[in-house]
Motif scaffolding. Structure first.
Motif, PDB file in Angstrom:
ATOM      1  N   LEU A  32       0.718  -1.337  -0.152  1.00 39.00           N
ATOM      2  CA  LEU A  32      -0.040  -0.173  -0.093  1.00 39.00           C
ATOM      3  C   LEU A  32       0.772   1.132  -0.087  1.00 39.00           C
ATOM      4  N   SER A  33       2.181   1.125   0.621  1.00 41.02           N
ATOM      5  CA  SER A  33       2.901   2.353   0.538  1.00 41.02           C
ATOM      6  C   SER A  33       3.729   2.513  -0.880  1.00 41.02           C
ATOM      7  N   GLY A  34       3.286   1.801  -1.868  1.00 41.11           N
ATOM      8  CA  GLY A  34       4.243   1.940  -3.005  1.00 41.11           C
ATOM      9  C   GLY A  34       5.226   1.264  -2.989  1.00 41.11           C
ATOM     10  N   GLY A  35       5.713   0.219  -2.323  1.00 43.71           N
ATOM     11  CA  GLY A  35       7.057  -0.367  -2.106  1.00 43.71           C
ATOM     12  C   GLY A  35       7.869   0.076  -1.195  1.00 43.71           C
ATOM     13  N   SER A  36       7.722   0.996  -0.284  1.00 41.56           N
ATOM     14  CA  SER A  36       8.715   1.518   0.570  1.00 41.56           C
ATOM     15  C   SER A  36       8.397   0.885   2.053  1.00 41.56           C
ATOM     16  N   ILE A  37       9.354   0.794   2.589  1.00 39.07           N
ATOM     17  CA  ILE A  37       9.271   0.010   3.698  1.00 39.07           C
ATOM     18  C   ILE A  37       9.263   0.934   4.906  1.00 39.07           C
ATOM     19  N   ASN A  38       7.983   0.986   5.542  1.00 33.80           N
ATOM     20  CA  ASN A  38       7.748   1.970   6.671  1.00 33.80           C
ATOM     21  C   ASN A  38       7.862   1.280   8.107  1.00 33.80           C
ATOM     22  N   ILE A  39       7.759   1.982   9.017  1.00 38.46           N
ATOM     23  CA  ILE A  39       8.000   1.317  10.557  1.00 38.46           C
ATOM     24  C   ILE A  39       6.893   0.697  10.904  1.00 38.46           C
ATOM     25  N   PHE A  40       5.669   0.786  10.245  1.00 36.93           N
ATOM     26  CA  PHE A  40       4.600  -0.170  10.858  1.00 36.93           C
ATOM     27  C   PHE A  40       5.011  -1.759  10.138  1.00 36.93           C
ATOM     28  N   SER A  41       5.516  -1.734   9.010  1.00 33.94           N
ATOM     29  CA  SER A  41       5.685  -2.912   8.038  1.00 33.94           C
ATOM     30  C   SER A  41       6.647  -3.749   8.821  1.00 33.94           C
ATOM     31  N   VAL A  42       7.784  -2.923   9.365  1.00 29.52           N
ATOM     32  CA  VAL A  42       9.151  -3.495  10.098  1.00 29.52           C
ATOM     33  C   VAL A  42       8.573  -4.273  11.428  1.00 29.52           C
ATOM     34  N   ILE A  43       7.671  -3.424  11.977  1.00 26.33           N
ATOM     35  CA  ILE A  43       7.473  -4.006  13.453  1.00 26.33           C
ATOM     36  C   ILE A  43       6.710  -5.174  13.164  1.00 26.33           C
ATOM     37  N   ASN A  44       5.635  -4.963  12.211  1.00 29.88           N
ATOM     38  CA  ASN A  44       4.806  -6.448  12.038  1.00 29.88           C
ATOM     39  C   ASN A  44       5.626  -7.678  11.508  1.00 29.88           C
ATOM     40  N   LEU A  45       6.372  -7.299  10.602  1.00 26.27           N
ATOM     41  CA  LEU A  45       7.468  -8.372  10.049  1.00 26.27           C
ATOM     42  C   LEU A  45       8.270  -9.175  10.996  1.00 26.27           C
ATOM     43  N   VAL A  46       8.681  -8.151  11.999  1.00 29.86           N
ATOM     44  CA  VAL A  46       9.822  -8.688  13.295  1.00 29.86           C
ATOM     45  C   VAL A  46       9.032  -9.392  14.247  1.00 29.86           C
ATOM     46  N   LEU A  47       7.844  -8.943  14.654  1.00 30.44           N
ATOM     47  CA  LEU A  47       6.897  -9.394  15.528  1.00 30.44           C
ATOM     48  C   LEU A  47       6.450 -10.876  15.103  1.00 30.44           C
ATOM     49  N   GLY A  48       5.946 -10.929  13.749  1.00 32.63           N
ATOM     50  CA  GLY A  48       5.767 -12.314  13.147  1.00 32.63           C
ATOM     51  C   GLY A  48       6.881 -13.340  13.182  1.00 32.63           C
ATOM     52  N   ILE A  49       8.070 -12.728  12.904  1.00 36.17           N
ATOM     53  CA  ILE A  49       9.044 -13.812  12.938  1.00 36.17           C
ATOM     54  C   ILE A  49       9.674 -13.984  14.163  1.00 36.17           C
ATOM     55  N   PHE A  50       9.462 -12.993  15.185  1.00 32.88           N
ATOM     56  CA  PHE A  50      10.027 -13.429  16.398  1.00 32.88           C
ATOM     57  C   PHE A  50       8.968 -14.407  17.171  1.00 32.88           C
ATOM     58  N   ASN A  51       7.675 -14.315  16.714  1.00 31.41           N
ATOM     59  CA  ASN A  51       6.801 -15.101  17.552  1.00 31.41           C
ATOM     60  C   ASN A  51       6.883 -16.559  16.960  1.00 31.41           C
ATOM     61  N   LEU A  52       7.466 -16.732  15.894  1.00 31.94           N
ATOM     62  CA  LEU A  52       7.526 -18.031  15.436  1.00 31.94           C
ATOM     63  C   LEU A  52       9.115 -18.816  15.905  1.00 31.94           C
ATOM     64  N   LEU A  53       9.765 -18.078  16.880  1.00 33.45           N
ATOM     65  CA  LEU A  53      10.898 -18.473  17.330  1.00 33.45           C
ATOM     66  C   LEU A  53      10.757 -19.897  18.262  1.00 33.45           C
ATOM     67  N   PRO A  54      11.351 -20.773  18.679  1.00 34.67           N
ATOM     68  CA  PRO A  54      10.792 -22.079  19.180  1.00 34.67           C
ATOM     69  C   PRO A  54      11.212 -21.900  20.857  1.00 34.67           C
ATOM     70  N   PHE A  55      10.676 -20.771  21.397  1.00 37.30           N
ATOM     71  CA  PHE A  55      10.743 -20.555  22.895  1.00 37.30           C
ATOM     72  C   PHE A  55       9.342 -21.112  23.253  1.00 37.30           C
ATOM     73  N   SER A  56       9.382 -21.842  24.292  1.00 42.20           N
ATOM     74  CA  SER A  56       8.245 -22.386  24.902  1.00 42.20           C
ATOM     75  C   SER A  56       6.967 -21.757  25.006  1.00 42.20           C
ATOM     76  N   LYS A  57       7.142 -20.351  25.361  1.00 40.97           N
ATOM     77  CA  LYS A  57       5.655 -19.503  25.530  1.00 40.97           C
ATOM     78  C   LYS A  57       5.290 -19.001  24.422  1.00 40.97           C
ATOM     79  N   LEU A  58       6.316 -18.980  23.196  1.00 38.84           N
ATOM     80  CA  LEU A  58       5.746 -18.451  21.935  1.00 38.84           C
ATOM     81  C   LEU A  58       5.172 -19.143  21.065  1.00 38.84           C
ATOM     82  N   ASP A  59       4.671 -18.969  19.997  1.00 40.35           N
ATOM     83  CA  ASP A  59       3.796 -19.874  19.089  1.00 40.35           C
ATOM     84  C   ASP A  59       4.614 -20.841  18.530  1.00 40.35           C
TER      85      ASP A  59
END
Length: 128
Positions: A32-59
């Motif tokens: 939606l931002s025309g291909g430019s990376i904004n802070i909202f997309s970076v936070i969502n991407l990092v949060l999604g990848i971090f949540n997939l780490l194999p720590f017992s309380k995360l997803d």
């Protein structure tokens, strides 16, 4: 082929849905931002990848535990889960030591570690 319980499949889908939503939201935001990376997309991407780490309380850890429960016997499953927990703690310890060494080695000497790079200006009266 082994029969897979429907509750197992639904649990896996529920656990994957959160990180998947974060990653899709990040890419949709970039689109939606025309291909430019904004802070909202970076936070969502990092949060999604971090949540997939194999720590017992995360997803990612819950997915790993569910897969271990469905594929392994009881004694091997306990050993596997304990091994994963130990490796997670070991990884965090190594990461914290490396970060500490890196942050300490960026400073020229011991006083600049505590007082910053311009500690001579702060203590000019004492030096002169």
């Amino acid at each position: 082929m082994r029969y897979i319980n429907s509750s197992f499949f639904s649990d896996i889908c529920i656990l994957i849905a959160g990180p998947f939503a974060n990653i899709v939201t990040a890419f949709f935001s970039i689109y939606l931002s025309g291909g430019s990376i904004n802070i909202f997309s970076v936070i969502n991407l990092v949060l999604g990848i971090f949540n997939l780490l194999p720590f017992s309380k995360l997803d990612g850890g819950c997915i790993l535990i569910l897969l271990a429960e469905s594929c392994m016997k009881d004694d091997k499953r306990k050993y596997f889960i304990n091994l994963i927990c130990f490796l997670n703690i070991f990884f965090l310890m190594i990461l914290s030591v490396l970060y500490s060494v890196k942050s300490f080695s960026c400073h020229n000497d011991f006083l600049s570690f505590f007082y910053g790079n311009n500690y001579y200006a702060k203590f000019k009266i004492i030096i002169d």
